[in-house]
Design a protein around this motif. Sequence first.
Motif: not given
Length: 170
Positions: A47, A51, A76, A84
């Motif tokens: 994540a 990001l 993230g 996301i």
Amino acid sequence: MLFFLIAVYDLREHRIPNKLLLLIIGTRVFELLLGLDVSLVLSSLLAGSLLFAFGLVLFALRAMSPGDVKLMFVVGFSTAITNIGSLLYWIIVSGGIVSVFCLFYAQARKYEKVSFLSRVRNDWNRLRTRQVDKAKSISLVARTTRYGDKLVMPFAPSIVIGMAMFYYFN
């Protein structure tokens, strides 16, 4: 609470302190070490990386500053959000809302009283730029202000509001 502090600091200073970002990362690493869950570590890294990549693309397009890219990674990494796309949707929606308020604020500031010294300095810069050619004029404006004539807004509040909207509406 730390994300809120980052948003307020970005509003006031137009920069994001690395110490607060490192504090959030350190807290998350400590939490991950206590849990020893490999899948959670991997989802946090994934994540954060996604990001960060999204923020890096926006940075390359000159739509985001480096501090905001770092903040996207921290968001993230610390949340390990798997959805996301939805988070980015809410960040973009909140960015639009905040940008409207920044535009209104900039329009309202045009009508504020300006000190005599500031007015003389602005007139002097405008006079100097008229007497030089266009290329020199652009570099002169860029040297007198950080962003030239562009309307800028701090993006950390949009990220924090977008995170809150993501958790509230999902």
